[in-house]
Design a protein around this motif. Structure first.
Motif, PDB file in Angstrom:
ATOM      1  N   PHE A  65       0.827  -1.200   0.000  1.00 28.82           N
ATOM      2  CA  PHE A  65       0.000   0.000   0.000  1.00 28.82           C
ATOM      3  C   PHE A  65       0.871   1.263   0.000  1.00 28.82           C
ATOM      4  O   PHE A  65       0.597   2.221  -0.718  1.00 28.82           O
ATOM      5  CB  PHE A  65      -0.936  -0.008   1.216  1.00 28.82           C
ATOM      6  CG  PHE A  65      -1.788   1.216   1.330  1.00 28.82           C
ATOM      7  CD1 PHE A  65      -2.775   1.483   0.393  1.00 28.82           C
ATOM      8  CD2 PHE A  65      -1.607   2.102   2.380  1.00 28.82           C
ATOM      9  CE1 PHE A  65      -3.559   2.611   0.496  1.00 28.82           C
ATOM     10  CE2 PHE A  65      -2.383   3.236   2.492  1.00 28.82           C
ATOM     11  CZ  PHE A  65      -3.368   3.496   1.538  1.00 28.82           C
ATOM     12  N   GLY A  66       1.935   1.248   0.764  1.00 24.22           N
ATOM     13  CA  GLY A  66       2.850   2.386   0.802  1.00 24.22           C
ATOM     14  C   GLY A  66       3.557   2.598  -0.521  1.00 24.22           C
ATOM     15  O   GLY A  66       3.737   3.736  -0.966  1.00 24.22           O
ATOM     16  N   ILE A  67       3.941   1.521  -1.172  1.00 25.35           N
ATOM     17  CA  ILE A  67       4.599   1.628  -2.477  1.00 25.35           C
ATOM     18  C   ILE A  67       3.641   2.219  -3.503  1.00 25.35           C
ATOM     19  O   ILE A  67       4.004   3.116  -4.267  1.00 25.35           O
ATOM     20  CB  ILE A  67       5.120   0.249  -2.936  1.00 25.35           C
ATOM     21  CG1 ILE A  67       6.301  -0.184  -2.062  1.00 25.35           C
ATOM     22  CG2 ILE A  67       5.520   0.273  -4.399  1.00 25.35           C
ATOM     23  CD1 ILE A  67       6.729  -1.618  -2.276  1.00 25.35           C
ATOM     24  N   VAL A  68       2.401   1.726  -3.514  1.00 28.14           N
ATOM     25  CA  VAL A  68       1.403   2.242  -4.456  1.00 28.14           C
ATOM     26  C   VAL A  68       1.131   3.717  -4.185  1.00 28.14           C
ATOM     27  O   VAL A  68       1.071   4.534  -5.114  1.00 28.14           O
ATOM     28  CB  VAL A  68       0.101   1.409  -4.387  1.00 28.14           C
ATOM     29  CG1 VAL A  68      -1.023   2.073  -5.162  1.00 28.14           C
ATOM     30  CG2 VAL A  68       0.347   0.003  -4.903  1.00 28.14           C
ATOM     31  N   ALA A  69       0.985   4.087  -2.917  1.00 30.04           N
ATOM     32  CA  ALA A  69       0.716   5.490  -2.575  1.00 30.04           C
ATOM     33  C   ALA A  69       1.863   6.392  -3.008  1.00 30.04           C
ATOM     34  O   ALA A  69       1.640   7.502  -3.494  1.00 30.04           O
ATOM     35  CB  ALA A  69       0.464   5.619  -1.077  1.00 30.04           C
ATOM     36  N   ALA A  70       3.084   5.930  -2.858  1.00 31.01           N
ATOM     37  CA  ALA A  70       4.235   6.733  -3.275  1.00 31.01           C
ATOM     38  C   ALA A  70       4.322   6.838  -4.792  1.00 31.01           C
ATOM     39  O   ALA A  70       4.653   7.901  -5.328  1.00 31.01           O
ATOM     40  CB  ALA A  70       5.523   6.133  -2.712  1.00 31.01           C
ATOM     41  N   ARG A  71       4.033   5.766  -5.492  1.00 26.96           N
ATOM     42  CA  ARG A  71       4.119   5.766  -6.964  1.00 26.96           C
ATOM     43  C   ARG A  71       3.091   6.684  -7.610  1.00 26.96           C
ATOM     44  O   ARG A  71       3.369   7.300  -8.623  1.00 26.96           O
ATOM     45  CB  ARG A  71       3.959   4.350  -7.518  1.00 26.96           C
ATOM     46  CG  ARG A  71       5.093   3.406  -7.194  1.00 26.96           C
ATOM     47  CD  ARG A  71       6.364   3.795  -7.835  1.00 26.96           C
ATOM     48  NE  ARG A  71       6.259   3.631  -9.275  1.00 26.96           N
ATOM     49  CZ  ARG A  71       7.142   4.070 -10.134  1.00 26.96           C
ATOM     50  NH1 ARG A  71       8.190   4.705  -9.703  1.00 26.96           N
ATOM     51  NH2 ARG A  71       6.994   3.891 -11.413  1.00 26.96           N
ATOM     52  N   ILE A  72       1.891   6.766  -7.023  1.00 27.85           N
ATOM     53  CA  ILE A  72       0.874   7.640  -7.613  1.00 27.85           C
ATOM     54  C   ILE A  72       0.952   9.051  -7.041  1.00 27.85           C
ATOM     55  O   ILE A  72       0.094   9.881  -7.301  1.00 27.85           O
ATOM     56  CB  ILE A  72      -0.544   7.054  -7.439  1.00 27.85           C
ATOM     57  CG1 ILE A  72      -0.942   6.953  -5.967  1.00 27.85           C
ATOM     58  CG2 ILE A  72      -0.668   5.718  -8.128  1.00 27.85           C
ATOM     59  CD1 ILE A  72      -2.384   6.569  -5.741  1.00 27.85           C
ATOM     60  N   LYS A  73       2.005   9.295  -6.249  1.00 28.49           N
ATOM     61  CA  LYS A  73       2.257  10.604  -5.639  1.00 28.49           C
ATOM     62  C   LYS A  73       1.051  11.101  -4.835  1.00 28.49           C
ATOM     63  O   LYS A  73       0.643  12.251  -4.938  1.00 28.49           O
ATOM     64  CB  LYS A  73       2.666  11.613  -6.703  1.00 28.49           C
ATOM     65  CG  LYS A  73       3.932  11.213  -7.430  1.00 28.49           C
ATOM     66  CD  LYS A  73       4.508  12.353  -8.195  1.00 28.49           C
ATOM     67  CE  LYS A  73       5.686  11.993  -9.037  1.00 28.49           C
ATOM     68  NZ  LYS A  73       6.648  11.100  -8.610  1.00 28.49           N
ATOM     69  N   SER A  74       0.517  10.200  -4.048  1.00 33.04           N
ATOM     70  CA  SER A  74      -0.626  10.518  -3.205  1.00 33.04           C
ATOM     71  C   SER A  74      -0.192  11.433  -2.067  1.00 33.04           C
ATOM     72  O   SER A  74       0.922  11.340  -1.567  1.00 33.04           O
ATOM     73  CB  SER A  74      -1.215   9.228  -2.636  1.00 33.04           C
ATOM     74  OG  SER A  74      -2.154   9.506  -1.639  1.00 33.04           O
ATOM     75  N   ASP A  75      -1.074  12.320  -1.657  1.00 36.34           N
ATOM     76  CA  ASP A  75      -0.794  13.152  -0.494  1.00 36.34           C
ATOM     77  C   ASP A  75      -1.480  12.557   0.738  1.00 36.34           C
ATOM     78  O   ASP A  75      -2.073  13.252   1.541  1.00 36.34           O
ATOM     79  CB  ASP A  75      -1.215  14.597  -0.730  1.00 36.34           C
ATOM     80  CG  ASP A  75      -2.700  14.731  -1.011  1.00 36.34           C
ATOM     81  OD1 ASP A  75      -3.347  13.712  -1.275  1.00 36.34           O
ATOM     82  OD2 ASP A  75      -3.212  15.868  -0.954  1.00 36.34           O
TER      83      ASP A  75
END
Length: 117
Positions: free
Chosen positions: A21-31
């Motif tokens: 989940f953290g990797i996906v959030a970082a890849r989509i540049k989520s805030d």
């Protein structure tokens, strides 16, 4: 248990799911913002999940078969700590306290890595 079942069983653990989940959030540049109360609780939860999962696996294996790898892991982590201390003290020119602190951190990480391995 074949390799595919093993991968499926490990990917569905909470620890791995949080990292994915953290990797996906970082890849989509989520805030993505996690509230302070959750971010204080999360490391405790992850450590408990890792410990529980490891304890259950150790129970399946049996203590007798884990004794030799356990002693080797502890011995290697102590050797790593002493080795890193010497490197930091002589080559890194760190003071006594910083050398021991940094070396023991690496020794603890090494102990966990050896134990998991």
């Amino acid at each position: 248990m074949d390799i595919l079942e093993l991968v499926q069983a490990n990917i569905l653990t909470p620890v791995v799911l949080f990292f994915l989940f953290g990797i996906v959030a970082a890849r989509i540049k989520s805030d993505l913002k996690i509230p302070d109360a959750i971010s204080e609780f999360l490391p405790i939860y992850l450590l408990a999940a890792i410990g529980l999962h490891g304890g259950l696996e150790m129970r399946k294996t049996g203590f007798e078969s884990m004794l030799v790898p356990l002693v080797v892991a502890v011995g290697l982590s102590i050797l790593m700590t002493l080795y890193h201390y010497q490197i930091l003290r002589r080559l890194g020119k760190f003071n006594l306290f910083d050398s021991y602190a940094l070396a023991s951190t690496y020794g603890a990480v090494g102990a966990v890595t050896f134990s998991v391995g």
